[in-house]
Design an enzyme around this catalytic site. Structure first.
Site, mmCIF file in Angstrom:
data_model
loop_
_atom_site.group_PDB
_atom_site.id
_atom_site.type_symbol
_atom_site.label_atom_id
_atom_site.label_comp_id
_atom_site.label_asym_id
_atom_site.label_seq_id
_atom_site.Cartn_x
_atom_site.Cartn_y
_atom_site.Cartn_z
ATOM 1 N N TYR A 205 -12.280 -10.798 3.450
ATOM 2 C CA TYR A 205 -11.933 -9.785 2.446
ATOM 3 C C TYR A 205 -12.398 -10.206 1.049
ATOM 4 O O TYR A 205 -12.329 -11.381 0.687
ATOM 5 C CB TYR A 205 -10.412 -9.533 2.429
ATOM 6 C CG TYR A 205 -9.995 -8.736 1.219
ATOM 7 C CD1 TYR A 205 -10.195 -7.351 1.182
ATOM 8 C CD2 TYR A 205 -9.498 -9.351 0.085
ATOM 9 C CE1 TYR A 205 -9.884 -6.624 0.052
ATOM 10 C CE2 TYR A 205 -9.185 -8.630 -1.049
ATOM 11 C CZ TYR A 205 -9.378 -7.271 -1.065
ATOM 12 O OH TYR A 205 -9.089 -6.551 -2.196
ATOM 13 N N CYS A 258 -2.486 -0.111 -12.169
ATOM 14 C CA CYS A 258 -2.068 0.394 -13.484
ATOM 15 C C CYS A 258 -3.208 1.074 -14.234
ATOM 16 O O CYS A 258 -3.124 1.302 -15.434
ATOM 17 C CB CYS A 258 -1.494 -0.737 -14.325
ATOM 18 S SG CYS A 258 0.098 -1.324 -13.738
ATOM 19 N N ASN A 373 -5.754 -0.197 0.316
ATOM 20 C CA ASN A 373 -6.545 -1.145 -0.477
ATOM 21 C C ASN A 373 -8.028 -1.089 -0.099
ATOM 22 O O ASN A 373 -8.759 -2.052 -0.285
ATOM 23 C CB ASN A 373 -6.010 -2.578 -0.297
ATOM 24 C CG ASN A 373 -6.548 -3.535 -1.348
ATOM 25 O OD1 ASN A 373 -6.651 -3.181 -2.522
ATOM 26 N ND2 ASN A 373 -6.910 -4.740 -0.944
ATOM 27 N N ARG A 375 -11.955 -0.272 -0.423
ATOM 28 C CA ARG A 375 -12.733 -0.635 -1.610
ATOM 29 C C ARG A 375 -14.143 -0.069 -1.607
ATOM 30 O O ARG A 375 -14.704 0.248 -0.572
ATOM 31 C CB ARG A 375 -12.852 -2.167 -1.687
ATOM 32 C CG ARG A 375 -11.522 -2.888 -1.853
ATOM 33 C CD ARG A 375 -11.076 -2.893 -3.287
ATOM 34 N NE ARG A 375 -9.764 -3.470 -3.490
ATOM 35 C CZ ARG A 375 -9.344 -3.933 -4.654
ATOM 36 N NH1 ARG A 375 -10.146 -3.898 -5.709
ATOM 37 N NH2 ARG A 375 -8.119 -4.413 -4.783
#
Length: 596
Positions: A205, A258, A373, A375
């Site tokens: 990963y 965020c 998650n 990508r």
């Protein structure tokens, strides 16, 4: 063992000796030295497709793009298996996992022994930062993953350019990586700051395997930065150009989830004609003091390793443009005819997909089609809003440093620190609230100093002291701000619209940095006050703005108690000036409550 035709393209004795030593340990069938050329990229991509490591997408829709499924047990960074291997546990500090260096080399060495039998060992030379920059650092990653080699070709300046920069020097990061058997029980990511070395085994990963990214550019670099008098930070860098042509640069630290990439690629709202935001970097900033006494920053990376779900034309059109070509997608969903999809994309899911595990998926399924998650790895040059200074060896001068977490209560929309020490205090106590799914308790604040908690390569208290010490090195320091886009109403609705409208807050910060905007002094810091933010054209009620910017003394008394627990955890290396900042603020809050 054979070596490919691009064999040993260097005479550097330190590098050759180390590569031979690692080949002896890992026992690959062949060794390939990466040169970073387009011809090599095509050859390695063809190899990866033949080995079913990559799946080509529809080349009309997604030119040069490929898809990769990871092992289902290998989908994210593994903080509990990430170690800082300093000579003593105290040097790693209470926020890091520690392993004694000799024990780590022995333990991982046993897993690396013969781990590349039947495989190719790729020697991947790379430079973090513009190759002619005084900021630049050379790393060599040895890996048995063609996926890693191809990703490194996107994320860093890879190949001959790195060997040219290195010359005969012994000053390079030694990174050894093997997927081995991808067994979570035999998965370790170990950093040896004193040796400028990283050993990572058992994971393919990104953050665990692309050793230039978090491992070198943050964990090892933060240690080097402390010793060499600079800062290696988990920060985006953006360029803001006003309608008059004035350019200012800011660095901003946000924890994961965020909106860091969104902020770095922000498109200003229609109410701000003539303003342009350009991306210097979306994740990491290396900052040094320039000859003019200002802080100058470079982005050490050359690509974007972004979270796919939630990315769309509304939230981040520049990211969507960045992934249109020459991108590797990992663990998103795909269609049998070579298209891709993820949750939060602009269009609804097709009726049928192949999910991130490679299983058939039907619309309406309760399972997520793309991993949360999942990508994309995209070249920075694809970004239509990239700054022309992205490769400038000098970097860019930073006017403002911004810290921000995800807080549904307590923290107002924007604060300016009173001074550098107060700004370091704001950064040291920032954090995000956990969700019920994560802890069983909603609203527990996970402190994440400077968004660096998982990435500090040494003791956290010493890291905060280094931030304080930097003040004496920077004659013309940037202003420091704290922002919170995520405050909610009692009904659980976001009070601030975020995304492009964050430009309104950014403009006030830029004006403050340039010394041309008024501010209201509060017990927490300077704020825009009632008239400081440019809100024209914003469809948000005055009550919502008031609630987003409100300072609630009761909430702050609780917040300061929580901060005391965090500071206690840091132990005896917590800098005294930060403890004093908390105590002074607590006194101000209590005095203000009595007056009320």
């Amino acid at each position: 063992m054979s070596t490919s035709p691009a064999a040993r393209p260097t005479s550097n004795p330190h590098l050759l000796g180390w590569v031979d030593e690692m080949a002896k340990l890992c026992k690959p069938d062949r060794v390939h030295w990466c040169d970073g050329s387009e011809a090599e990229k095509k050859r390695l991509t063809d190899d990866a497709v033949a080995a079913k490591v990559l799946i080509p997408l529809d080349q009309q829709k997604w030119p040069g793009c490929h898809y990769h499924h990871s092992n289902p047990s290998d989908v994210a960074r593994v903080e509990h298996l990430t170690f800082i291997c300093t000579p003593t546990k105290e040097q790693a500090g209470p926020t890091n996992n520690w392993m004694e260096p000799k024990e780590a080399y022995r333990k991982l060495g046993a897993i690396f022994d013969g781990s590349m039998k039947g495989r190719t060992m790729y020697v991947v030379p790379y430079v973090m930062g513009p190759s002619t920059s005084p900021f630049a650092k050379v790393g060599i990653e040895i890996t048995d993953s063609v996926y890693v080699a191809l990703n490194m070709g996107i994320m860093a300046r890879m190949g001959k350019v790195a060997l040219d920069r290195l010359g005969d020097s012994n000053e390079f990061n030694r990174g050894l990586h093997s997927v081995a058997d991808c067994n979570p029980e035999r998965r370790f990511i170990c950093h040896f700051p004193q040796d400028n070395t990283i050993w990572s085994v058992g994971s393919g990963y990104g953050g665990n395997a692309l050793l230039g990214k978090k491992c070198l550019a943050l964990r090892i670099a933060s240690y080097l930065a402390k010793n060499e008098g600079w800062l290696a930070e988990h920060m985006l860098i953006l360029e803001a150009e006003s309608p008059t042509g004035e350019k200012q640069y800011v660095a901003a630290a946000f924890p994961s989830a965020c909106g860091k990439t969104n902020f770095a690629m922000m498109i200003p709202p229609a109410a701000f004609p003539g303003w342009k935001i350009r991306t210097v970097g979306d994740d990491i900033s290396w900052m040094r003091v320039g000859e003019d006494g200002r802080l100058w920053a470079v982005n050490p990376e050359n690509g974007y390793f972004g979270v796919a779900p939630g990315t769309n034309r509304k939230t981040n059109p520049n990211a969507m443009d960045s992934v249109r070509k020459d991108t590797i997608f990992t663990n998103v969903a795909r269609t049998p005819d070579g298209d891709i999809w993820w949750e939060g994309m602009d269009h609804e899911a097709p009726a049928e997909l192949i999910d991130w595990k490679g299983q058939p998926w039907k619309k309406g399924s309760t399972e997520k089609a793309a991993h949360p998650n999942s990508r994309f790895t995209a070249p920075a040059k694809n970004n239509p809003a990239i700054s022309p200074l992205v490769d400038d060896p000098k970097g860019v001068p930073i006017s403002a440093i911004i810290f921000g977490g995800r807080r549904s209560t307590t923290v107002p929309l924007v604060l300016e620190a009173f001074n550098w020490t107060h700004g370091v205090y704001l950064g040291s106590t920032m954090g995000s609230e956990t969700t019920a799914a994560a802890t069983g308790q909603v609203g527990v604040v996970r402190r994440d100093p400077m968004a660096m908690l998982p990435f500090i390569g040494y003791d956290c208290g010493s890291y905060l002291q280094h931030w304080l010490d930097m003040q004496s090195r920077i004659p013309n320091p940037p202003k420091i701000f704290l922002v919170n886009w995520f405050r909610k109403s009692a009904e659980g609705k976001f009070l601030w619209p975020g995304y492009g409208d964050n430009m309104r807050v950014l403009k006030w910060m830029l004006d403050r940095a340039a010394g041309r905007a008024p501010a209201k002094e509060t017990l927490l810091g300077y704020t825009p006050g009632d008239a400081g933010l440019d809100l024209h054209g914003l469809d948000v009620s005055k009550d919502a703005i008031a609630a987003a910017t409100r300072i609630d003394l009761g909430e702050w008394e609780q917040e300061l108690e929580s901060q005391a627990e965090w500071f206690e955890k840091l132990g005896k290396t917590l800098p005294a000036p930060l403890a004093l900042q908390r105590e002074l603020l607590l006194e101000r809050v209590r005095a203000a409550r009595k007056v009320k």
